[in-house]
Design an enzyme around this catalytic site. Sequence first.
Site, PDB file in Angstrom:
ATOM      1  N   LYS A 111       6.826   9.977  -7.287  1.00 36.99           N
ATOM      2  CA  LYS A 111       7.496  10.764  -6.231  1.00 36.99           C
ATOM      3  C   LYS A 111       9.009  10.718  -6.378  1.00 36.99           C
ATOM      4  O   LYS A 111       9.707  11.568  -5.871  1.00 36.99           O
ATOM      5  CB  LYS A 111       7.145  10.184  -4.852  1.00 36.99           C
ATOM      6  CG  LYS A 111       5.816  10.652  -4.303  1.00 36.99           C
ATOM      7  CD  LYS A 111       5.754  10.556  -2.767  1.00 36.99           C
ATOM      8  CE  LYS A 111       6.152   9.231  -2.129  1.00 36.99           C
ATOM      9  NZ  LYS A 111       5.396   8.033  -2.467  1.00 36.99           N
ATOM     10  N   LYS A 146       0.823  -1.202   0.000  1.00 38.15           N
ATOM     11  CA  LYS A 146       0.000   0.000   0.000  1.00 38.15           C
ATOM     12  C   LYS A 146       0.863   1.260   0.000  1.00 38.15           C
ATOM     13  O   LYS A 146       1.933   1.293   0.594  1.00 38.15           O
ATOM     14  CB  LYS A 146      -0.863  -0.019   1.267  1.00 38.15           C
ATOM     15  CG  LYS A 146      -1.849   1.103   1.367  1.00 38.15           C
ATOM     16  CD  LYS A 146      -2.607   0.970   2.686  1.00 38.15           C
ATOM     17  CE  LYS A 146      -3.500   2.171   2.913  1.00 38.15           C
ATOM     18  NZ  LYS A 146      -2.803   3.453   2.961  1.00 38.15           N
ATOM     19  N   LYS A 179       7.623   1.341   1.530  1.00 39.65           N
ATOM     20  CA  LYS A 179       8.343   0.551   0.526  1.00 39.65           C
ATOM     21  C   LYS A 179       9.697   1.160   0.186  1.00 39.65           C
ATOM     22  O   LYS A 179      10.692   0.454   0.104  1.00 39.65           O
ATOM     23  CB  LYS A 179       7.527   0.451  -0.774  1.00 39.65           C
ATOM     24  CG  LYS A 179       6.326  -0.461  -0.685  1.00 39.65           C
ATOM     25  CD  LYS A 179       5.652  -0.587  -2.027  1.00 39.65           C
ATOM     26  CE  LYS A 179       5.172   0.737  -2.585  1.00 39.65           C
ATOM     27  NZ  LYS A 179       4.119   1.399  -1.800  1.00 39.65           N
ATOM     28  N   ASP A 200       0.014   0.194  -5.534  1.00 41.31           N
ATOM     29  CA  ASP A 200      -0.853  -0.944  -5.740  1.00 41.31           C
ATOM     30  C   ASP A 200      -0.736  -1.342  -7.200  1.00 41.31           C
ATOM     31  O   ASP A 200      -0.311  -0.551  -8.014  1.00 41.31           O
ATOM     32  CB  ASP A 200      -2.297  -0.504  -5.439  1.00 41.31           C
ATOM     33  CG  ASP A 200      -3.032  -1.598  -4.681  1.00 41.31           C
ATOM     34  OD1 ASP A 200      -2.697  -2.767  -4.899  1.00 41.31           O
ATOM     35  OD2 ASP A 200      -3.929  -1.252  -3.886  1.00 41.31           O
TER      36      ASP A 200
END
Lengths: 373, 263
Positions: B41, B10, B15, B126
């Site tokens: 990003k 998510k 991550k 996702d």
Amino acid sequence: MPVKKEKEPLIMHPRPSSIVAALYTLRDLDTDVVILHGPPGCSFKHARLLEEDGMRVVTTSLDETGFVFGGHDALVEVLEKVIERFNPGRIGIVGTCASMIIGEELHEAVTQVQPDVPVIEVDVHAGYRDNTKGVVMALESALASGIISEAEFERQKALLKEATMVEKRHGAASKEYLEPNRGDLKYKVAGRLLELLKQGKKGLNILNAKKETAFMFADVNLAVAQVAEKLGSGSNIVNMANLDDNVGLPKNRRNAREIKEDLKEKGFEIHHIIGGLDEYPVAGNTADRIIGEKYSDYDFAVISGVPHALPMDNIKNMELFSVTNGPRQVVPLKDMGHTHVVVEIDLHPKTLGVSHIVESEFGATLREMVKDA
Amino acid sequence: MPKQIAIYGKGGIGKSSTASNVAAACADEGYRVTIIGCDPKSDSSITLLQGRRIPTIMDLMREGIDIKEADIVFNGYKGVKCIEIGGPEPGIGCAGRGIIVAISLLKKISRAIEDTDLVIYDVPGDIVCGGFVAPVKKGLVNEAYVLTSGEYMPLYAANNICKGLSRLEMTLNGVICNSRGALNEEKIVSEFAKEVGSQLLAFIPKDVLVQTCERDGYSVIEKAPDSQIAAVYRKLAKSIMGKRDGKIPVPLDDSRLRELTRI
Ligand code: SF4
């Protein structure tokens, strides 16, 4: 420091698409059935035309649902149907803008179905500036599946590069917007040509045509030779043609052979072979060299097919008669210095699926007018 | 062939921190590592480059740059090769297509995904469309990992990812728990991992040190190598580099998932 790409000039008139270019290449590779993975309307006109050449073109008919949820199942289904219905010896799968944007993997379907004949997968969409990109991609896949040799691949790639350059220099990619134009009136141009022949002027009769279009362009050169013969100046004409049947993909070799046989039967003698049917972007250079060596003092030249691929160096002082099938080719040819430019409308559709020379309008005009001469 | 892994989970679950710390830990062990950030990003590599933001492939594409390897592949901590894919402006164009194009460009101009021991794809939150799984579909990923906490939403996302993976017939090689301090967290995630047919590889406790180092532009491996949290990442890195077979995950149904979070 990152370097900005040189900005290529904007071209606004629609040009042939890479998807279509890939389709034609698959045909030249003797592919039996091609599956277009995408919307049902994609490239439909060419798809239909190609069926004239004996290749079947089918579509997975992706719709809104397919765009949103993916078209894998549809591709699997169509692939299975194709195998069952056509029992093809060689299959092609060609991407479209729609399927490529949503990330379809053509190979996944092939892995699932596991056909026992070779499948050439081409991950192509229409968003490339040069449609030759579609040809290269099709050839790359053909190379990967062992259908063509590395040497043939390299040869084709070099030719395509030249073809792209030819289009950029004096062809349909040379200007921002090219007005289509029907060219000069055929009977006027034919009249002028007959006049020159009657005066015993010396002329070059050059066929430099792209692939199957040669089936009709060859008729122009044939007619020129025939009317010259009738007017007693047959020996003043030198014939050149890109009809080498030892080079190129299977279909091109076959077609060169067929056209040569027809010409021979009609008593047409080719004095110089300047290349193969896929060598039209470079065959002009060979012709140019031969002209420079032997015929630079000739009075006129008839060039049919891709006249703008012939360098002007050794022909600029001759009266030039060009026969093209591109309405957008007229202006660039005139700009180059071609005095007479004739367009054979609808030539391409008439040369698909044939194995003999097809009558051209300009050829017919010449033959008709010589009767009164 | 290098180990090519993708870390899913998510959005906002950590991550990028996990990816960059694992990358740094593997580099410490002498492995050649390449990290490919797929998030607009573009912060997968920032802590390996001392806080420096590198140009993304898509930035350069937009500007019409003739992209060369040196424009997009940057050497970070202990030689980790850093690549950021980036994305279009929010609400414009198609990010999924962007990933497809960027990956094929990268393959063409650089050997960073071949000449290496480990490639880490730090993929967006996702699996939302065909484009986002391009690395997997193009055969560039051979192991997938899921990062989650013990809370319902991240688990829900993790389960969804399992759905995506099983659909693509891609193996899941392990679940990583990035703790948010939920009750019974380790137990919940470990149970989840087992039920989808995988295993819990690491439990990363909540530690402000990670954020502090990140703010300064570093991984904990580089800035706080002797910390406890660095040891956790090292252990995780070791277990990722070890040989282990994955299994195509079996996603849970929604009611079981809810039940799990109540343990
Ligand atoms: S835009 Fe592309 S996919 Fe759509 S019809 Fe045209 S060529 Fe086909």
